[in-house]
Design an enzyme around this catalytic site. Structure first.
Site, PDB file in Angstrom:
ATOM      1  N   LEU A  47       0.865  -1.178   0.000  1.00  8.09           N
ATOM      2  CA  LEU A  47       0.000   0.000   0.000  1.00  8.09           C
ATOM      3  C   LEU A  47       0.901   1.227   0.000  1.00  8.09           C
ATOM      4  O   LEU A  47       1.932   1.247   0.684  1.00  8.09           O
ATOM      5  CB  LEU A  47      -0.891   0.022   1.246  1.00  8.09           C
ATOM      6  CG  LEU A  47      -2.137  -0.861   1.241  1.00  8.09           C
ATOM      7  CD1 LEU A  47      -2.772  -0.882   2.633  1.00  8.09           C
ATOM      8  CD2 LEU A  47      -3.153  -0.380   0.218  1.00  8.09           C
ATOM      9  N   ASP A  48       0.519   2.259  -0.750  1.00  7.57           N
ATOM     10  CA  ASP A  48       1.280   3.502  -0.749  1.00  7.57           C
ATOM     11  C   ASP A  48       1.332   4.079   0.661  1.00  7.57           C
ATOM     12  O   ASP A  48       0.418   3.849   1.464  1.00  7.57           O
ATOM     13  CB  ASP A  48       0.622   4.529  -1.674  1.00  7.57           C
ATOM     14  CG  ASP A  48       0.637   4.093  -3.133  1.00  7.57           C
ATOM     15  OD1 ASP A  48       1.548   3.340  -3.507  1.00  7.57           O
ATOM     16  OD2 ASP A  48      -0.267   4.515  -3.881  1.00  7.57           O
ATOM     17  N   PRO A  49       2.377   4.865   0.988  1.00  9.33           N
ATOM     18  CA  PRO A  49       2.424   5.510   2.307  1.00  9.33           C
ATOM     19  C   PRO A  49       1.162   6.312   2.622  1.00  9.33           C
ATOM     20  O   PRO A  49       0.708   6.334   3.770  1.00  9.33           O
ATOM     21  CB  PRO A  49       3.654   6.421   2.194  1.00  9.33           C
ATOM     22  CG  PRO A  49       4.550   5.692   1.239  1.00  9.33           C
ATOM     23  CD  PRO A  49       3.616   5.083   0.219  1.00  9.33           C
ATOM     24  N   ALA A  51      -1.823   5.600   1.807  1.00 10.38           N
ATOM     25  CA  ALA A  51      -2.980   4.719   1.990  1.00 10.38           C
ATOM     26  C   ALA A  51      -3.026   4.097   3.378  1.00 10.38           C
ATOM     27  O   ALA A  51      -2.013   3.925   4.053  1.00 10.38           O
ATOM     28  CB  ALA A  51      -2.962   3.618   0.934  1.00 10.38           C
ATOM     29  N   ARG A 181      -4.532   4.948  -8.141  1.00  8.05           N
ATOM     30  CA  ARG A 181      -4.088   6.295  -8.533  1.00  8.05           C
ATOM     31  C   ARG A 181      -4.242   6.505 -10.040  1.00  8.05           C
ATOM     32  O   ARG A 181      -4.669   7.569 -10.492  1.00  8.05           O
ATOM     33  CB  ARG A 181      -2.622   6.500  -8.132  1.00  8.05           C
ATOM     34  CG  ARG A 181      -2.423   6.725  -6.646  1.00  8.05           C
ATOM     35  CD  ARG A 181      -0.954   6.857  -6.311  1.00  8.05           C
ATOM     36  NE  ARG A 181      -0.233   5.595  -6.461  1.00  8.05           N
ATOM     37  CZ  ARG A 181       0.955   5.476  -7.050  1.00  8.05           C
ATOM     38  NH1 ARG A 181       1.537   6.529  -7.592  1.00  8.05           N
ATOM     39  NH2 ARG A 181       1.560   4.307  -7.106  1.00  8.05           N
TER      40      ARG A 181
END
Length: 306
Positions: A47-49, A51, A181
């Site tokens: 997961l992206d930071p 998220a 995204r």
């Protein structure tokens, strides 16, 4: 006086972490590993930071089956800001384009239609996908754009939740390999105003229950207050990582042969094919095998404790 060295141990299972915002998936995984004092750990899809949400952490023998969760369907709740595009397609990037927003709800509902079902998606440059052995985000940070091939993905559900201009909230149920995204950026282009992600929360991985998720701060408190045996009670069984596969129970002799990595003949009265979960006569999870006619071919097996 030096602190006693932490003793690492063999511990198996899946911990459902509610990932906090602002940390990378690898950093938070390492923290969970330390709290459980586990010899081995792996996450199941970064997961992206930015998220938050469900990040299953596989410990010990469960790491052998993490690929099944990487390949599993995911669900997300996402909020997008219309009118601005960023270089990363989320709020952590630099704004590269600003446009006026003249979008009403009916236009959004119409635009969403073309993103449902089987579609092609060009991955973002700010991703961990590799080109010539180097992650794309490293090229992006150097200002280099690499040509990327569109990849097939499936959007099973794309539900409109609310729109209060310029913020739009959607619910997404998607296949592996989907970049939310990019989905938002592409939607912004269809709407003619641009868009980027301001909030992203993963709400489901495979069939894991949301109620079982735990934030890292709660796990930290438990680790400071209780013995490791209490933490272990939080772990879901290893076989939950492959719960979508049909189950096959073996007799004692079959289990023994499988344990040695041998192929086994069986009647196949259930007409099974493809991958299955294997269980012993005592209902112990043995691993995953491939059924080829009436032959069981072991693929990934649990190392049973002595």
């Amino acid at each position: 006086m030096s602190r006693p060295r932490k003793r690492w141990r063999d511990v198996d299972g899946v911990f459902l972490l509610d990932k906090p915002q602002g940390m990378s998936s690898n950093d938070i995984m390492q923290k969970v590993k330390r709290l459980f004092q586990a010899n081995k750990a792996g996450h199941t899809g970064a997961l992206d930071p930015l998220a938050t949400g469900m990040l299953p952490i596989c410990l010990g023998e469960a790491t052998k089956f993490s690929q099944f969760l990487l390949d599993a369907d995911k669900r997300y709740l996402v909020t997008a800001k219309l009118g601005e595009r960023t270089d990363t397609s989320d709020a952590e990037g630099q704004v590269v384009e600003t446009r006026e927003v003249h979008v009403e709800t009916p236009q959004i509902l119409t635009a969403l239609e073309q993103f449902r079902g089987d579609i092609l998606q060009v991955p973002t440059m700010f991703s961990a996908l590799k080109h010539n052995g180097k992650p794309l985000y490293e090229y992006a940070r150097q200002g280099i754009t690499v040509e990327r091939e569109a990849r097939p993905i499936t959007i099973f559900e794309l539900n409109f939740i609310e729109y209060h201009a310029p913020f739009l909230t959607l619910e997404v149920h998607c296949s592996k390999g989907t970049y939310i995204r990019t989905l938002v950026d592409d939607l912004g282009e269809v709407l003619g105003c641009g868009a980027h992600v301001t909030m992203l929360r993963r709400t489901a991985v495979a069939d894991y229950p949301v109620a079982e998720m735990m934030p890292i701060n709660e796990l930290q408190l438990l680790a400071e207050s209780f013995p490791l045996s209490e933490l272990d009670r939080l772990l879901l069984p290893t076989d939950t990582a492959v719960s979508k596969l049909p189950a096959l129970h073996l007799d004692v002799e079959q289990s023994k042969a499988i344990g040695f990595g041998q192929r086994v003949k069986f009647a196949n009265e259930q007409q099974l094919s493809g991958q299955v979960r294997l269980f012993s006569a005592e209902n112990l999870f043995l691993g995953v095998a491939l059924i080829d006619g009436n032959i069981i071919r072991p693929q990934r097996l649990i190392t049973q404790s002595a």
